[in-house]
Scaffold this active site. Structure first.
Site, PDB file in Angstrom:
ATOM      1  N   LYS A   1     -10.140  13.096   7.948  1.00  0.00           N
ATOM      2  CA  LYS A   1      -9.905  13.027   9.474  1.00  0.00           C
ATOM      3  C   LYS A   1      -9.735  13.716   9.973  1.00  0.00           C
ATOM      4  O   LYS A   1      -9.293  14.670   9.223  1.00  0.00           O
ATOM      5  CB  LYS A   1      -7.989  12.037   9.119  1.00  0.00           C
TER       6      LYS A   1
ATOM      7  N   LYS B   1       0.634  -1.081  -0.122  1.00  0.00           N
ATOM      8  CA  LYS B   1      -0.392  -0.220  -0.225  1.00  0.00           C
ATOM      9  C   LYS B   1       0.721   0.874   0.561  1.00  0.00           C
ATOM     10  O   LYS B   1       1.949   1.587   1.391  1.00  0.00           O
ATOM     11  CB  LYS B   1      -0.785  -0.011   1.397  1.00  0.00           C
TER      12      LYS B   1
ATOM     13  N   ASP C   1     -12.257   7.043   2.935  1.00  0.00           N
ATOM     14  CA  ASP C   1     -10.823   7.265   4.393  1.00  0.00           C
ATOM     15  C   ASP C   1     -10.790   5.675   4.581  1.00  0.00           C
ATOM     16  O   ASP C   1      -9.195   4.912   4.416  1.00  0.00           O
ATOM     17  CB  ASP C   1     -10.965   7.311   5.541  1.00  0.00           C
TER      18      ASP C   1
ATOM     19  N   ARG D   1      -6.906  -0.646   0.391  1.00  0.00           N
ATOM     20  CA  ARG D   1      -8.405  -1.682   0.215  1.00  0.00           C
ATOM     21  C   ARG D   1      -8.168  -1.435  -1.322  1.00  0.00           C
ATOM     22  O   ARG D   1      -8.504  -2.165  -2.328  1.00  0.00           O
ATOM     23  CB  ARG D   1      -9.033  -2.285   1.070  1.00  0.00           C
TER      24      ARG D   1
ATOM     25  N   GLU E   1      -9.057   3.617   1.991  1.00  0.00           N
ATOM     26  CA  GLU E   1      -8.390   3.679   0.351  1.00  0.00           C
ATOM     27  C   GLU E   1      -7.783   2.401   0.536  1.00  0.00           C
ATOM     28  O   GLU E   1      -7.366   2.387  -0.884  1.00  0.00           O
ATOM     29  CB  GLU E   1      -8.545   5.318   0.272  1.00  0.00           C
TER      30      GLU E   1
HETATM   31  N1  BES Z   1      -4.071   4.763   6.076  1.00  0.00           N
HETATM   32  C1  BES Z   1      -5.934   4.209   7.762  1.00  0.00           C
HETATM   33  C2  BES Z   1      -4.977   3.254   8.806  1.00  0.00           C
HETATM   34  C3  BES Z   1      -4.546   3.711  10.097  1.00  0.00           C
HETATM   35  C4  BES Z   1      -4.661   4.038  10.682  1.00  0.00           C
HETATM   36  C5  BES Z   1      -3.476   3.918   9.617  1.00  0.00           C
HETATM   37  C6  BES Z   1      -4.150   4.758  11.485  1.00  0.00           C
HETATM   38  C7  BES Z   1      -2.135   3.579  10.685  1.00  0.00           C
HETATM   39  C8  BES Z   1      -2.172   4.280  12.203  1.00  0.00           C
HETATM   40  C9  BES Z   1      -6.388   3.441   7.071  1.00  0.00           C
HETATM   41  O1  BES Z   1      -6.491   4.120   5.592  1.00  0.00           O
HETATM   42  C10 BES Z   1      -7.626   4.500   7.175  1.00  0.00           C
HETATM   43  O2  BES Z   1      -7.879   5.227   7.353  1.00  0.00           O
HETATM   44  N2  BES Z   1      -8.506   3.072   7.758  1.00  0.00           N
HETATM   45  C11 BES Z   1      -9.861   3.072   8.973  1.00  0.00           C
HETATM   46  C12 BES Z   1     -11.019   2.656   8.216  1.00  0.00           C
HETATM   47  C13 BES Z   1     -12.011   3.054   7.904  1.00  0.00           C
HETATM   48  C14 BES Z   1     -12.824   3.295   7.535  1.00  0.00           C
HETATM   49  C15 BES Z   1     -12.704   1.726   7.727  1.00  0.00           C
HETATM   50  C16 BES Z   1      -9.862   3.243   9.826  1.00  0.00           C
HETATM   51  O3  BES Z   1      -8.687   2.678  10.003  1.00  0.00           O
HETATM   52  O4  BES Z   1     -10.109   4.275  10.725  1.00  0.00           O
HETATM   53 ZN    ZN Z   2      -7.732   6.365   5.125  1.00  0.00          ZN
HETATM   54 ZN    ZN Z   3      -4.723   4.208   4.630  1.00  0.00          ZN
END
Ligand code: BES
Ligand code: ZN
Ligand code: ZN
Length: 503
Positions: A277, A265, A347, A351, A349
């Site tokens: 975010k 990724k 967010d 996947r 993204e």
């Molecule tokens: N890049 C983030 C995940 C992340 C969170 C990485 C904290 C490092 C530290 C990912 O793209 C994301 O935002 N995931 C969301 C998914 C949700 C919207 C289902 C998450 O984990 O909150």
């Molecule tokens: Zn994200």
């Molecule tokens: Zn991310």
């Protein structure tokens, strides 16, 4: 700090070397400082010598000149006015033997640098082995990493050298190769979003490919569109910085029946997109391309080590921004395998870009796919900041990865991939949606990916969102990128190349 390691330069035996140096110099002097490793808690000597005696010696010594509690390094004067260091290898709880040695090597190097000590002599270890020596040297290598390119005033650095007090040959090359990979991955991950866009990352991959004779294909928007890689394209649409997919292929003359693909990724910055975010800690999302940095570094190391196995690295690069043309919640796109995907949350993204990488890997005819991604905050809540999440449709691959991690100081925990939770991914309008209403976030994300993996392929997904970047001291990293996962990938490739795998 620059790191060096070597065997003692002259061939005379240890005893005569030692005594001549004792006479030749006073306190710190120019020559090496002697080091004893011991485990204070277990009352165990790690280097030759008896723990009881060492502990007694430290206790009775009136000349304990310095003790660094943080580094657990003790300096003791002795009857020859000859400084000796005692390093407690067992300071950190929960680590295995090799990681204890890495930590000892690391703390010792930090201490030496702070005290401008250049050369440290390490006596033979009890139950000596190459792996143990490498672990100590790895600690030295970790200690030498710094990301100070943005500091106008750089700290003055000392070269630190470790000598082993006997003549056992040490091949420093493979260590150097590994750490040039680790340091590269860290440098990329630590770069801020403005300095590392998808295009810049693709250029870096290009020059690595050239240097190491790797085949490379770079797809920018036009080619992504032509080839139907709509996941990466969709995520990247909100940014002026074009997305890209980079495919690197390592094709050695000698190969075996396995062909591995690493898919990373590479969100060079994740604002969350339209589902923005919160601003708190958002800046850490510069590290959302850790997976891509690690697969790039991994293939470079594997090529340098000339492992006899075919390996591909696929970097899924995009910037997730809420720009004018950004994907909207509710948007639907068609993935390359024909499935339609509804984006419920912009967010989620990672996947979306990974499914393109998985598709690309499949088209290259690989036998195994390992993707690595900072995918979910949920894995961080589940496993914390020391253990990575592992998901796999293959027991053999999962166990090989876990074993490779254990050998290199990276802990993985296998998580379930229970189809029951996949129900929630069904969408009312499209074939699949990118989140569920509730449910275990890290597992759901892995199940989303699994929908795009061919059933006869062995696949593993490594969620490193908890472990890739640290804001406090974490083992041998003070702040920033850890490159967690790189050693596991390299070790796994070694095992497959030698057919020493679990089935
Ligand atoms: N890049 C983030 C995940 C992340 C969170 C990485 C904290 C490092 C530290 C990912 O793209 C994301 O935002 N995931 C969301 C998914 C949700 C919207 C289902 C998450 O984990 O909150
Ligand atoms: Zn994200
Ligand atoms: Zn991310």
């Amino acid at each position: 700090m620059k790191k060096k390691y070597s065997n003692p330069k002259n061939d005379s035996d240890e005893e005569s070397q030692t005594s001549s140096k004792r006479q030749a110099r006073g306190w710190w002097g120019e020559g090496p400082v002697f080091v004893f490793l011991y485990d204070k808690r277990k009352k165990e000597a790690i280097t030759n010598g008896e723990a009881e005696e060492i502990l007694q010696f430290i206790k009775e010594s009136e000349h304990t000149l310095y003790e660094s509690e943080a580094l657990r390094v003790i300096r003791v004067d002795n009857e020859y006015s000859h400084p000796v260091l005692f390093v407690d290898t067992g300071k950190e709880p929960g680590l295995d033997t090799l990681d204890h040695l890495r930590m000892a090597g690391y703390r010792l190097a930090k201490w030496a640098e702070n005290n401008a000590i250049k050369t440290l002599m390490i006596p033979p270890l009890k139950d000596d082995s190459e792996a143990k020596r490498y672990a100590i040297l790895q600690g030295l290598c970790y200690a030498s990493y710094t990301f100070d390119k943005y500091k106008s005033k750089k700290n003055k650095r000392t070269d630190v050298e470790y000598l082993f007090a006997d003549n056992m040959e040490i091949d420093g090359n493979s260590l150097q190769t590994l750490f040039s990979g680790i340091d590269l991955a860290k440098d990329l991950i630590n770069e801020p979003g403005n300095a590392l866009t998808p295009a810049i990352m693709a250029n870096i991959a290009q020059s690595i490919a050239q240097k190491h004779g790797l085949d490379i294909k770079i797809r920018k928007s036009k080619e992504l569109e032509k080839d139907g890689y709509n996941g990466i394209l969709t995520v990247g649409r909100g940014s002026k910085n074009e997305p890209a997919m980079v495919t690197l292929c390592y094709r050695p003359k000698q190969k075996n029946i396995y062909h591995l693909a690493f898919v990373g990724k590479g969100i060079t910055f994740d604002t969350g997109g339209i589902c923005l975010k919160p601003s708190d800690k958002m800046y850490e999302m510069k590290s959302d391309m850790s997976g891509a940095a690690i697969v790039l570094a991994a293939i470079k190391v594997i090529a340098e080590l000339k492992l006899p196995i075919e390996v591909d690295a696929i970097l899924c690069l995009a910037e997730n921004r809420p720009g004018e043309n950004a994907m909207l919640p509710g948007d639907i796109f068609k993935a390359k395998n024909g499935k339609t995907v509804m984006i419920e949350n912009t967010d989620a993204e990672g996947r979306l870009v990974l499914i393109d990488g998985i598709e690309e890997a499949t088209s290259l005819g690989v036998t195994h796919i390992i993707d690595i991604a900072t995918l979910t905050g949920a894995i961080r809540r589940a496993l914390g900041t020391s253990i990575g999440g592992l998901f796999s449709n293959s027991d053999g691959l999962a166990e090989t990865l876990i074993e490779s991690g254990a050998e290199s100081g990276e802990k993985w925990w296998r998580m379930p991939l229970d189809e029951e939770y996949a129900e929630g991914l069904k969408d009312k309008v499209a074939d699949i949606r990118n989140i569920t209403d509730d449910g275990p976030g890290a597992i759901v994300a892995a199940l989303f990916l699994k929908e795009f993996v061919k059933e006869d392929l062995q696949w593993a997904h490594l969620d490193i969102a908890g472990v890739d970047f640290t804001t406090k001291n974490y083992k041998y990293t003070e702040y920033g990128a850890t490159a967690f996962g790189l050693k596991t990938l390299v070790e796994t490739a070694k095992k497959y190349s030698m057919d020493e795998i679990r089935s």
